[in-house]
Scaffold this motif. Structure first.
Motif, mmCIF file in Angstrom:
data_model
loop_
_atom_site.group_PDB
_atom_site.id
_atom_site.type_symbol
_atom_site.label_atom_id
_atom_site.label_comp_id
_atom_site.label_asym_id
_atom_site.label_seq_id
_atom_site.Cartn_x
_atom_site.Cartn_y
_atom_site.Cartn_z
ATOM 1 N N PRO A 93 46.115 38.232 40.105
ATOM 2 C CA PRO A 93 45.788 39.060 38.944
ATOM 3 C C PRO A 93 46.976 39.310 38.023
ATOM 4 N N ALA A 142 40.968 41.838 36.499
ATOM 5 C CA ALA A 142 41.185 40.486 37.026
ATOM 6 C C ALA A 142 40.841 40.455 38.509
ATOM 7 N N ASP A 171 39.854 38.253 44.807
ATOM 8 C CA ASP A 171 39.328 37.011 44.246
ATOM 9 C C ASP A 171 37.841 36.892 44.568
ATOM 10 N N ILE A 205 40.983 37.537 40.502
ATOM 11 C CA ILE A 205 41.375 36.137 40.682
ATOM 12 C C ILE A 205 42.468 36.075 41.747
ATOM 13 N N ALA A 249 43.197 45.375 39.382
ATOM 14 C CA ALA A 249 43.148 44.141 40.166
ATOM 15 C C ALA A 249 42.061 44.250 41.228
ATOM 16 N N PHE A 304 47.298 37.194 34.884
ATOM 17 C CA PHE A 304 46.476 37.584 33.739
ATOM 18 C C PHE A 304 47.082 38.787 33.021
ATOM 19 N N MET A 346 38.954 41.048 30.299
ATOM 20 C CA MET A 346 38.849 40.475 31.636
ATOM 21 C C MET A 346 38.927 38.955 31.570
ATOM 22 N N THR A 347 39.160 38.330 32.723
ATOM 23 C CA THR A 347 39.181 36.874 32.780
ATOM 24 C C THR A 347 37.762 36.338 32.612
ATOM 25 N N ASP A 383 35.671 36.643 35.772
ATOM 26 C CA ASP A 383 35.099 37.966 35.973
ATOM 27 C C ASP A 383 33.953 38.215 35.000
#
Length: 323
Positions: free
Chosen positions: A242, A237, A263, A239, A260, A245, A282-283, A286
């Protein structure tokens, strides 16, 4: 950049940060007084937040675009395209556009919605380009502080866990603007995450981030997240938060080995080499940056912003009057 701990843990910011925060606040007020704004000839809806970092703007932007289209609008999305190399040049964004040139969030929005997406440091120019391309409403992603473009509706997104942190301006705290600015927004959406166990205050609309699938980055059939329940996975993550998530995956019974990143991190193949043959989840943000070197064990976990139907009724009613 990782947020300083004192933004959110209650400790006192250093003296130099507090001094710089006063300078930042004075410069922001001066900019607002001197700035000339411009109105375009279609409604403008701005989605943003008051703190630095992520709060759930992108899932809400995607949800708003999809609901507007279902209501008969032709929405287009204007974005600065944070972190892109080609920042001086405006660009139309397609699902296959390189995030290095357009920014990760615009590429994700284009891929998920199919809407026209324009990245441009000049939000007014982006809005004009979208209108000329046939859009009858402009949705500005992360545009709350871009005052040169007049807006008709403002939606503030609030992180339900972190809220406003210590409430101080950058760099003493996470605030881009004072918290009092929130009262001028038309709608306040509280991101309660996936568990939905955070209570919204009066005047806030709760947004739950729903998920349940893992999509192979190389293509193929989506897998239910329950397929990974009881297993260890590498969770990636990059973001604003993290841990949100990672907690989402844990809520599905998945044993998380967390990774992590900052961002908007720009990934390389080495970032995903963890020394073990576990699945990598993963997000979406990402995933759009890892497509070029993805393997068969790499998965994206999409999230969907879900809001009360009363929110959509109120928003569409406001926009219908502008139409």
């Amino acid at each position: 950049m990782k947020a300083p701990q004192y933004w959110f843990d209650g400790s006192r910011p250093p003296l130099h940060a507090r001094a710089l925060a006063r300078v930042y606040g004075a410069a922001s007020r001066m900019r607002r007084r001197l700035l000339r704004t411009r109105k375009v000839d279609r409604p403008v809806l701005v989605i943003g937040n008051l703190i630095a970092g992520g709060s759930g703007k992108t899932p809400l932007t995607i949800a708003v675009v999809e609901r507007l289209r279902a209501a008969g609008w032709t929405p287009g999305v204007a974005s600065r395209g944070y972190g892109r190399d080609d920042a001086r040049n405006p660009r139309w964004v397609e699902p296959v556009t390189d995030p290095v040139l357009a920014g990760d969030e615009p590429v994700l929005i284009a891929a998920r919605t199919g809407a026209k997406v324009r990245v441009d440091a000049d939000r007014v120019a982006a809005a004009v380009a979208l209108i000329r391309a046939g859009c009858d409403i402009v949705v500005c992603d992360d545009g709350l502080q871009h005052y040169r473009l007049q807006r008709d509706v403002e939606i503030e997104v609030i992180d339900g866990k972190r809220r406003y942190g210590n409430g101080l301006l950058i760099p003493a705290g996470p605030m881009r603007e004072p918290a009092a600015r929130s009262a001028r927004c038309d709608f306040r959406v509280l991101n309660v995450g996936s568990a939905g166990d955070i209570e919204a205050a009066f005047g806030e609309w709760p947004m739950r981030l729903a998920t349940g699938q893992a999509l192979p980055l190389l293509g193929g059939r989506a897998l239910p997240l329950s397929r990974f329940s009881g297993q260890r996975v590498h969770a990636v993550a990059g973001i604003g938060d993290p841990e949100r998530f990672f907690d989402t995956l844990r809520s599905h019974g998945i044993a998380v080995v967390p990774h992590a990143f900052a961002d908007h991190h720009r990934y390389t193949p080495e970032d995903l080499r963890f020394g073990s043959d576990l699945p990598v989840l993963m997000t979406e943000k990402d995933a759009v940056k890892c497509m070029r070197f993805a393997g068969e064990r790499h998965f994206s976990v999409p999230v969907y912003g879900e809001l009360p139907e009363a929110f959509w009724i109120a928003l569409l009613d406001r926009l219908a009057k502008l139409r």
